[in-house]
Design an enzyme around this catalytic site. Structure first.
Site, PDB file in Angstrom:
ATOM      1  N   THR A  68       0.895  -1.166   0.000  1.00 41.10           N
ATOM      2  CA  THR A  68       0.000   0.000   0.000  1.00 41.10           C
ATOM      3  C   THR A  68       0.923   1.203   0.000  1.00 41.10           C
ATOM      4  O   THR A  68       2.139   1.034   0.044  1.00 41.10           O
ATOM      5  CB  THR A  68      -0.874  -0.010   1.288  1.00 41.10           C
ATOM      6  OG1 THR A  68      -1.784  -1.088   1.215  1.00 41.10           O
ATOM      7  CG2 THR A  68      -1.667   1.265   1.501  1.00 41.10           C
ATOM      8  N   GLY A 126       0.720  -1.091   5.573  1.00 35.35           N
ATOM      9  CA  GLY A 126       1.072  -2.171   6.507  1.00 35.35           C
ATOM     10  C   GLY A 126      -0.118  -2.978   6.979  1.00 35.35           C
ATOM     11  O   GLY A 126      -0.031  -3.674   7.991  1.00 35.35           O
TER      12      GLY A 126
HETATM   13  O1  DON Z   1      -7.404  -1.076   3.784  1.00 36.52           O
HETATM   14  C1  DON Z   1      -6.653  -1.828   4.407  1.00 36.52           C
HETATM   15  O2  DON Z   1      -6.609  -1.882   5.619  1.00 36.52           O
HETATM   16  C2  DON Z   1      -5.713  -2.710   3.619  1.00 36.52           C
HETATM   17  N1  DON Z   1      -6.277  -2.998   2.328  1.00 36.52           N
HETATM   18  C3  DON Z   1      -4.409  -2.016   3.527  1.00 36.52           C
HETATM   19  C4  DON Z   1      -3.402  -2.879   2.838  1.00 36.52           C
HETATM   20  C5  DON Z   1      -2.037  -2.505   3.148  1.00 36.52           C
HETATM   21  O3  DON Z   1      -1.733  -1.612   3.891  1.00 36.52           O
HETATM   22  C6  DON Z   1      -1.037  -3.306   2.504  1.00 36.52           C
HETATM   23  N2  DON Z   1       0.237  -2.777   2.860  1.00 36.52           N
HETATM   24  N3  DON Z   1       1.234  -2.787   3.154  1.00 36.52           N
END
Ligand code: DON
Length: 556
Positions: A368, A459
């Protein structure tokens, strides 16, 4: 009488004086996860754009240079501060589930969750929100045209850029996922090979898609040829999108969640993010302890317990506010926190099994992105956006250059069965048509009488504990460098274990926490925080990108 009026005026004016920020920082600052995207932000600001234009441009550039993390096939949250009105607002560009989605869609006929079904391929993709969010941000808050804001991203996609080491590794780690989908493989693995670092990666289809959005706005993505190409490809490969799903998607502008920790004001993400609620609940618990007076082990103990209780409530109560009634006033009440505090013993970890009977696994690796921006007028943006796991669903509708997300995995596929981040939940976050999956993403502003901070990170489930630790660090006086660098540890209620970076605990803390009954698991460094701070008195602006990754931060 005079004196009384004087005193009264003084009382009225004093708080104004205390909270009075200097009007303008006089510096521009951008922190993002990729050097090219940070440069794009500075370029747009130099061109006369404001922080919101820069946010559009940086978000779009990241879709090109870091498509494994975020992109226009994904979604996210953009938290804004408008300096001239001293006003905060929140753009919810989170994906929603297609209308044909259902609570049990990832279960087999025996009611078992089908492994990977919510993570791979078009069936795992929710309807993207990022294109609508960028158009909205530009239209309502930007100073430049959408075409100007998107121009640098279009150029990077069309002319290409040298693949960095991290991008190379991301492709290498996802060869199996990308190979399943020929259009994605053709872009990221030309000639069926993982391209080496330094390879000039061009994405002409993505450039055309961005151009369509630049010239037609929402209509360029959500209706017309592109929408049809996406829906046809999704359906031909087992997905359930419809043209109406795309046409009906809308960004929602929401009031940010506002709370405090002692005298620090916190402005963060409201539902459908869990981040703000969970962090404020944890901070409410912590505000009953005099942390600076406690030993290192005791501080960590209480912080970990606060995480445990707050993450537990995430699992039980939180979801899309359009679909679930959440007891938010109770969760955020200081009395509720005081009640939880009573059950935290000073010398013992609380087994999570004492709190609720569900099972979970360890979180996995993920991706992300987050950006923090401040312009010289004092406008600011914190935004976190994603395609969820690396390269999202892996699926790219041919001819579009767009990697679709696998955000459906943020829903609960079945009560008590952990998702990709090991998070559990119940019907509050069950799948339903056009419902937004519960997120942990939490772009955040921290405001004290002396200054402010802009922060956030990717994260997955660990986002909330990272922002919590960053918040406590800022409260202790940390600058941007310190906020993004401090060693991290994490507890999310289930699994009942504390994950910690190699430097997070001293040997004494490891012994002390072990004696209290904690299960401690060392992990690789994680997170990719981007932070900016502005100190009112000195006028100093600091910006920093997480040293764990390749991002950069610039202040000018
Ligand atoms: O919205 C969320 O909580 C997740 N889809 C976020 C994904 C994420 O942070 C992946 N990262 N490192």
């Amino acid at each position: 009488m005079k004196t009384r009026i004087g005193v009264l005026l003084g009382l009225l004016i004093l708080p104004l004086l205390i909270s009075a920020a200097p009007l303008k920082p006089g510096h521009d600052a951008v922190a993002s996860a990729h050097p090219l995207a940070t440069q794009v932000g500075m370029q747009i600001l130099a061109q006369g754009g404001n922080a919101f234009d820069a946010a559009v441009a940086v978000s779009a550039a990241l879709a090109v240079v870091e498509p494994y993390s975020s992109g226009i096939g994904g979604g996210g949250f953009w938290l804004l501060h408008l300096a001239k009105d001293d006003h905060d607002t929140f753009i919810d560009g989170r994906e929603y589930a297609p209308a044909a989605a259902s609570a049990s869609m990832y279960q087999d006929k025996n009611g078992e969750v089908i492994p990977g079904a919510s993570l791979n391929g078009p069936l795992s993709a929710a309807i993207p929100g990022e294109p609508a969010a960028l158009v909205y941000l530009n239209k309502h808050y930007g100073r430049l045209t959408l075409a100007q804001d998107l121009a640098p991203a279009i150029k990077l996609a069309r002319d290409g850029f040298p693949l960095d080491r991290l991008f190379h590794e991301m492709i290498a780690n996802r060869v199996d996922k990308l190979k399943q989908w020929p259009a994605a493989a053709a872009v990221f693995m030309p000639g069926d090979q993982v391209p080496p670092a330094g390879y000039l990666l061009k994405q002409p289809d993505l450039a055309r898609t961005l151009e369509l959005i630049a010239s037609k706005g929402d209509a360029g993505f959500y209706t017309g040829e592109l929408a049809k190409a996406m829906v046809d490809a999704v359906r031909a490969n087992g997905g359930i999108w419809s043209l109406a799903d795309l046409r009906d998607y809308k960004v929602i502008e929401r009031q940010p969640l506002v709370g405090s920790y002692h005298d620090m004001r916190i402005v963060s993400a409201p539902p459908p993010s869990s981040g703000g609620i969970v962090m404020l609940e944890a901070l409410n618990i912590l505000s009953g302890y005099d942390l600076p007076l406690l030993s290192d082990v005791m501080q960590k103990h209480y912080i970990i317990e606060a995480m445990r209780y707050a993450y537990r409530d995430r699992a039980e109560y939180l979801g899309d506010p359009a679909f679930v009634k959440m007891p938010l006033p109770r969760l955020l009440s200081p009395y509720y926190a005081a009640g939880l505090r009573v059950s935290i013993l000073p010398d013992k970890a609380t087994p999570s099994s004492d709190l609720a009977p569900v099972l979970a696994q360890a979180p996995e690796s993920d991706h992300t992105t987050h950006i923090s921006i401040l312009d010289k007028d004092g406008n600011r943006v914190a935004a976190t956006f994603t395609v969820n796991f690396r390269f999202g669903s892996g699926f790219m509708p041919p001819g579009t250059g767009v990697i679709l997300n696998d955000e459906m995995d943020d829903f609960v596929s079945k009560t008590g069965v952990p998702n990709g981040f090991g998070l559990v939940g119940n019907s509050a976050n069950a799948i339903a048509p056009h419902k937004r999956p519960l997120s942990s993403m939490m772009p955040t502003f921290l405001v004290t009488k002396d200054g402010l901070a802009i922060l956030g990170t990717p994260g997955g489930s660990r986002i909330i504990s990272m922002v919590l630790l960053g918040t406590l660090d800022y409260y202790r006086g940390g600058d941007a460098e310190s906020i993004v660098s401090i060693p991290r540890y994490h507890m999310q209620y289930l699994p009942d274990a504390v994950y910690y970076e190699p430097d997070a605990f001293t040997p004494e803390a490891i012994t002390g926490l072990g004696k209290m009954g904690y299960t401690l698991r060392q992990t690789n460094p994680y997170g990719n925080m981007q932070a900016i701070t502005w100190d009112y008195k000195s006028g100093k602006v600091t910006a920093a990108s997480d040293p764990r990754d390749i991002g950069t931060a610039i202040v000018k």
